[in-house]
Design an enzyme around this catalytic site. Structure first.
Site, short mmCIF file in Angstrom:
data_model
loop_
_atom_site.label_atom_id
_atom_site.label_comp_id
_atom_site.label_asym_id
_atom_site.label_seq_id
_atom_site.Cartn_x
_atom_site.Cartn_y
_atom_site.Cartn_z
CB SER A 88 39.81 61.56 35.28
OG SER A 88 41.19 61.66 35.54
CB THR A 89 41.77 57.17 34.76
OG1 THR A 89 42.46 58.01 35.68
CG2 THR A 89 42.67 56.04 34.30
CG ASP B 130 37.32 67.20 39.22
OD1 ASP B 130 36.58 68.04 39.76
OD2 ASP B 130 37.93 67.42 38.14
#
Length: 354
Positions: free
Chosen positions: A168-169, A290
């Site tokens: 993600s990030t 996640d």
């Protein structure tokens, strides 16, 4: 201490909306809202913001030029405000290469309503970015374009092993780092990166040029082949199913998981189900949890898992959750993950000439 935010955007409407969002949340202080890079430069010097929102398209000096100068002179966490266009996606990926922590897509229509709907997401991303210790970006060495050097599809058998990567990030650069270390005959790779529609296709095309692999946005129905990497498209979960001896991709528009579609957990849980001991899971930098459950599923099914370590992560959220859940065999620096995956594949007796 309140998080000091500086907003840089040539749109008075966007400046006003973002300012309103920042002011409405306890723990945040708006130190300024600049209409262009030159005004912003003085504000950065005066207020030393903890995090900056930066528009890409601005007069006098564009956002990318300002970002490059900022990272060289005064590295500061930056969240880009990106337009949902192909050009916007290209510029955003370049911004992430230059050191931006994250981005927020700007709606093309109904901008006031769109940004208000994004308020929670904006605050979450600003809070995460403010905690990042930004390192000066080293000039990148020239990278060859591998587009014309791919192995012929006609020569390939179905993959025996699957590598599943989630991020993600900070993940666009992390995924790029891992894939660039993969040989042209690596086992089939499936990937989920939290990104909106449109951005994933541009990201896949970029990876295809930079790596020795065939990289593409997944369409659903493809047989997973060695030497190929498939990226979950924005707005769809990516799953792996079995058809005889083949692994096959499937797309799903079921409900978001952990507020994400695509979600890493959905992909990894499906790979664990059909691949078992033939799966290697890799969880990279990202905010939230996640992928933690999916990594545990892979490990419990006999597969092997790697997580990026805290020091090399932009945000040590997803890997940390996976470690805490017991889903990680090894935690490594980002640069060590690619070689470790290849070594593990050899130990597992991977086919595909590894």
């Amino acid at each position: 201490m309140a998080i000091k935010v500086l907003i840089i955007d040539d749109s008075a409407l966007v400046r006003s909306l973002l300012s309103e969002i920042v002011r409405s949340v306890p723990g945040f202080t708006l130190v300024g809202a600049a209409p262009d890079a030159y005004v912003a430069r003085d504000m950065v010097k005066s207020f030393a913001p903890d995090v900056i929102t930066l528009d890409i398209e601005m007069p006098r000096m564009d956002g990318l030029s300002f970002l490059e100068k900022l990272m060289a002179a005064r590295p500061t966490p930056v969240v880009m405000i990106s337009t949902l266009t192909e050009a916007g996606a290209e510029a955003t990926l370049r911004a992430l290469e230059l050191g931006a922590v994250d981005f927020i897509p700007k709606p093309k229509l109904g901008i006031a309503e769109g940004l208000k709907e994004y308020a929670d997401l904006i605050i979450e991303k600003l809070a995460a970015a403010a905690q990042v210790k930004v390192k000066p970006i080293k000039p990148a060495a020239p990278v060859a374009d591998h587009t014309g050097q791919k192995i012929s599809r006609a020569l390939l058998q179905s993959t025996e092993k699957i590598i599943a990567i989630g991020a993600s990030t900070g993940g666009t650069e992390a995924i790029k780092s891992v894939l660039m270390q993969m040989p042209a005959d690596a086992p089939g790779i499936v990937m989920t990166q939290h990104m909106p529609p449109g951005f994933t296709r541009t990201f896949a095309e970029r990876l295809n040029k930079l790596t020795k692999l065939h990289v593409a946005e997944a369409k659903g129905g493809e047989r997973i082949l060695p030497g190929h990497a498939y990226l979950a498209p924005g707005g769809f979960h990516l799953l792996v199913t079995r058809s005889g001896a083949d692994y096959v991709l499937k797309l799903s528009e079921t409900e978001p998981v952990h507020r994400h579609r695509p979600a890493v957990d959905v992909m990894m849980e499906s790979v664990a189900r059909v691949g078992g001991k033939n799966v290697i899971g890799v969880l990279l930098t990202g905010m939230g949890k996640d992928g933690a459950k999916g990594m545990l599923d892979i490990r419990n099914s006999g597969g092997y898992t790697f997580a990026q370590d805290e020091q090399s992560c932009v945000v040590y959220g997803m890997p940390k959750e996976a470690v805490n859940l017991g889903g990680v065999n090894e935690t490594l620096d980002l640069e060590e993950i690619g070689p470790a995956v290849l070594k593990k594949l050899k130990e597992m007796g991977a086919g595909n000439r590894l």
